[in-house]
Design a protein around this motif. Structure first.
Motif, PDB file in Angstrom:
ATOM      1  N   GLN A 222       0.934  -1.127   0.031  1.00 16.88           N
ATOM      2  CA  GLN A 222       0.106   0.023   0.212  1.00 16.88           C
ATOM      3  C   GLN A 222       0.858   1.395  -0.085  1.00 16.88           C
ATOM      4  O   GLN A 222       0.764   2.432  -0.538  1.00 16.88           O
ATOM      5  CB  GLN A 222      -0.849   0.011   1.119  1.00 16.88           C
ATOM      6  CG  GLN A 222      -1.936   1.263   1.322  1.00 16.88           C
ATOM      7  CD  GLN A 222      -2.739   1.229   2.759  1.00 16.88           C
ATOM      8  OE1 GLN A 222      -2.301   0.419   3.573  1.00 16.88           O
ATOM      9  NE2 GLN A 222      -3.583   2.158   2.751  1.00 16.88           N
ATOM     10  N   ALA A 226       1.187   3.875  -3.103  1.00 17.13           N
ATOM     11  CA  ALA A 226       0.698   5.152  -2.705  1.00 17.13           C
ATOM     12  C   ALA A 226       1.891   6.262  -3.076  1.00 17.13           C
ATOM     13  O   ALA A 226       1.566   7.427  -3.751  1.00 17.13           O
ATOM     14  CB  ALA A 226       0.128   5.394  -1.441  1.00 17.13           C
ATOM     15  N   ARG A 227       3.074   5.936  -2.645  1.00 18.22           N
ATOM     16  CA  ARG A 227       4.097   7.121  -3.002  1.00 18.22           C
ATOM     17  C   ARG A 227       4.208   7.328  -4.577  1.00 18.22           C
ATOM     18  O   ARG A 227       4.514   7.992  -4.892  1.00 18.22           O
ATOM     19  CB  ARG A 227       5.433   6.480  -2.363  1.00 18.22           C
ATOM     20  CG  ARG A 227       5.529   6.668  -0.687  1.00 18.22           C
ATOM     21  CD  ARG A 227       7.019   6.376  -0.343  1.00 18.22           C
ATOM     22  NE  ARG A 227       7.489   5.131  -0.602  1.00 18.22           N
ATOM     23  CZ  ARG A 227       7.346   4.196  -0.197  1.00 18.22           C
ATOM     24  NH1 ARG A 227       6.681   4.186   1.194  1.00 18.22           N
ATOM     25  NH2 ARG A 227       7.897   2.888  -0.475  1.00 18.22           N
ATOM     26  N   ALA A 229       2.178   6.602  -6.960  1.00 19.67           N
ATOM     27  CA  ALA A 229       0.886   7.228  -7.709  1.00 19.67           C
ATOM     28  C   ALA A 229       0.836   8.545  -7.288  1.00 19.67           C
ATOM     29  O   ALA A 229       0.679   9.479  -7.971  1.00 19.67           O
ATOM     30  CB  ALA A 229      -0.313   6.449  -6.992  1.00 19.67           C
ATOM     31  N   ALA A 230       1.524   8.859  -6.235  1.00 15.14           N
ATOM     32  CA  ALA A 230       1.367  10.487  -5.837  1.00 15.14           C
ATOM     33  C   ALA A 230       2.530  11.358  -6.558  1.00 15.14           C
ATOM     34  O   ALA A 230       2.213  12.221  -7.108  1.00 15.14           O
ATOM     35  CB  ALA A 230       1.993  10.557  -4.288  1.00 15.14           C
ATOM     36  N   SER A 231       3.389  10.404  -6.899  1.00 21.55           N
ATOM     37  CA  SER A 231       4.580  11.180  -7.912  1.00 21.55           C
ATOM     38  C   SER A 231       4.097  11.498  -9.184  1.00 21.55           C
ATOM     39  O   SER A 231       4.497  12.152 -10.042  1.00 21.55           O
ATOM     40  CB  SER A 231       6.123  10.329  -7.808  1.00 21.55           C
ATOM     41  OG  SER A 231       5.812   9.044  -8.163  1.00 21.55           O
ATOM     42  N   PRO A 274      -2.159  14.771  -6.717  1.00 24.04           N
ATOM     43  CA  PRO A 274      -1.410  13.752  -6.009  1.00 24.04           C
ATOM     44  C   PRO A 274      -2.008  13.170  -4.826  1.00 24.04           C
ATOM     45  O   PRO A 274      -1.646  11.832  -5.047  1.00 24.04           O
ATOM     46  CB  PRO A 274      -0.030  14.764  -5.871  1.00 24.04           C
ATOM     47  CG  PRO A 274      -0.200  15.743  -6.833  1.00 24.04           C
ATOM     48  CD  PRO A 274      -1.812  16.056  -6.947  1.00 24.04           C
ATOM     49  N   LEU A 275      -2.611  13.780  -4.271  1.00 24.36           N
ATOM     50  CA  LEU A 275      -3.192  13.298  -3.009  1.00 24.36           C
ATOM     51  C   LEU A 275      -4.423  12.163  -3.445  1.00 24.36           C
ATOM     52  O   LEU A 275      -4.289  11.228  -3.061  1.00 24.36           O
ATOM     53  CB  LEU A 275      -3.646  14.327  -2.181  1.00 24.36           C
ATOM     54  CG  LEU A 275      -4.461  13.844  -0.519  1.00 24.36           C
ATOM     55  CD1 LEU A 275      -3.636  13.024   0.009  1.00 24.36           C
ATOM     56  CD2 LEU A 275      -4.993  14.961   0.047  1.00 24.36           C
ATOM     57  N   ALA A 278      -2.668   9.377  -4.801  1.00 26.30           N
ATOM     58  CA  ALA A 278      -2.306   8.446  -3.871  1.00 26.30           C
ATOM     59  C   ALA A 278      -3.058   7.531  -3.028  1.00 26.30           C
ATOM     60  O   ALA A 278      -3.104   6.487  -2.593  1.00 26.30           O
ATOM     61  CB  ALA A 278      -1.251   9.319  -2.971  1.00 26.30           C
ATOM     62  N   ALA A 281      -4.783   4.625  -5.409  1.00 30.00           N
ATOM     63  CA  ALA A 281      -3.838   3.834  -5.356  1.00 30.00           C
ATOM     64  C   ALA A 281      -3.664   2.971  -3.990  1.00 30.00           C
ATOM     65  O   ALA A 281      -3.545   1.721  -3.712  1.00 30.00           O
ATOM     66  CB  ALA A 281      -2.123   4.285  -5.954  1.00 30.00           C
ATOM     67  N   ALA A 282      -3.624   3.697  -2.909  1.00 35.48           N
ATOM     68  CA  ALA A 282      -3.526   2.942  -1.454  1.00 35.48           C
ATOM     69  C   ALA A 282      -4.706   2.109  -1.376  1.00 35.48           C
ATOM     70  O   ALA A 282      -4.522   1.066  -0.893  1.00 35.48           O
ATOM     71  CB  ALA A 282      -3.383   4.122  -0.413  1.00 35.48           C
TER      72      ALA A 282
END
Length: 297
Positions: A222, A226-227, A229-231, A274-275, A278, A281-282
């Motif tokens: 997770q 998440a990291r 997807a945020a990037s 980005p949030l 993330a 994705a998480a």
């Protein structure tokens, strides 16, 4: 020769590698999806602003078509109608349009007509309503009948309803496209999570043997996705904001076109991307990892 163990320099290796050869492809796909989602949001905001602007303009104005009687000229009839309407409560301004403006308005409907001078072109009176207590079309018609004027009031109600209906359709279409893009991003992350878990089956089994709980293993994947997807969301948001700024600069004060007037404040809509990426994705990685870990167990 003895080896000296230095605890300060020792770092445990991560259960999941920080980089993978497949990461770049996943980041690219998620960044493209985020870029499309941001463009959809910008388009919906701009279309809604245009529809609200048109609605305010139509609801605050009326047009009166004046036909002269046998004993007066078109210009005098229009002037008399404007004078009459200016005294109606709820009317801020009423002015008769020149013949040239009236001809320019009806020319597209008449086709290729060489000379309109011989045609009985009616005169138009533009009425601006008061915003506090606007006059109704019935009040204008009643005032015109009292003065014996042959005129028709167009209160733009039909056009206003069409614009509001079109704005609602555009809004729901934008929400639908945004939802589909979010679902596609979640599916991509879920597929990548399943592939990552399958490739590291031995690590998962070893963690189970050492007593690690399923929730702990799922959190590893997770956090990783998440990291990532945020990037990717940050890249897509920056690209969408750059394109929106380019459209704003190319179009000046009205944006690219009056139909989609992009404002500088609209670019703030890409900030949550980005949030949001993330978060999607998480959730997708957590659910996929938890299900697959139960299967591997």
């Amino acid at each position: 020769m003895s080896v000296i163990f230095d605890p300060a320099r020792w770092r445990p290796a991560a259960f999941l590698p920080e980089r993978d050869t497949r990461d770049s492809a996943l980041v690219f796909v998620v960044a493209v999806l985020c870029f499309m989602a941001c463009l959809t949001a910008l388009g919906v905001i701009a279309a809604d602003r245009a529809a609200r602007g048109w609605s305010d303009q139509l609801s605050g104005e009326m047009t009166v078509i004046v036909r002269p009687k046998a004993n007066e000229t078109p210009d005098s009839a229009a002037a008399r109608a404007a004078e009459t309407l200016a005294g109606v409560p709820g009317v801020a301004e009423a002015r008769a349009l020149e013949r040239e403006k009236a001809e320019a308005l009806i020319a597209p409907w008449l086709g290729d007509v060489a000379d309109l001078a011989d045609l009985p072109v009616p005169r138009l009176v533009a009425v601006t309503l008061s915003r506090e207590a606007p006059a109704t079309g019935e009040a204008l018609e009643r005032a015109l009948r009292t003065r014996g004027l042959d005129a028709v009031v167009d209160d733009h109600t039909t056009w206003l309803a069409d614009i509001q209906r079109g704005a609602a359709i555009a809004r729901w279409l934008g929400i639908g496209v945004f939802t589909l893009i979010s679902a596609a991003a979640a599916a991509v992350v879920a597929f990548a999570t399943r592939a990552g878990l399958a490739a590291r089956r031995e690590v998962v089994e070893l963690l189970h043997l050492t007593g690690a709980e399923d929730a702990f293993i799922a959190r590893l994947f997770q956090a990783r996705f998440a990291r990532m997807a945020a990037s990717a969301g940050l890249i897509g948001a920056i690209a969408a904001a750059a394109l929106g700024a380019g459209l704003r600069l190319a179009g000046g004060g009205q944006g690219l076109t009056p139909v989609l007037p992009v404002a500088w404040s609209d670019l703030l809509a890409v900030l949550p991307c980005p949030l949001a990426a993330a978060l999607v994705a998480a959730v997708a990685a957590r659910l996929t990892a938890a299900n697959l870990i139960r299967e591997l167990s």
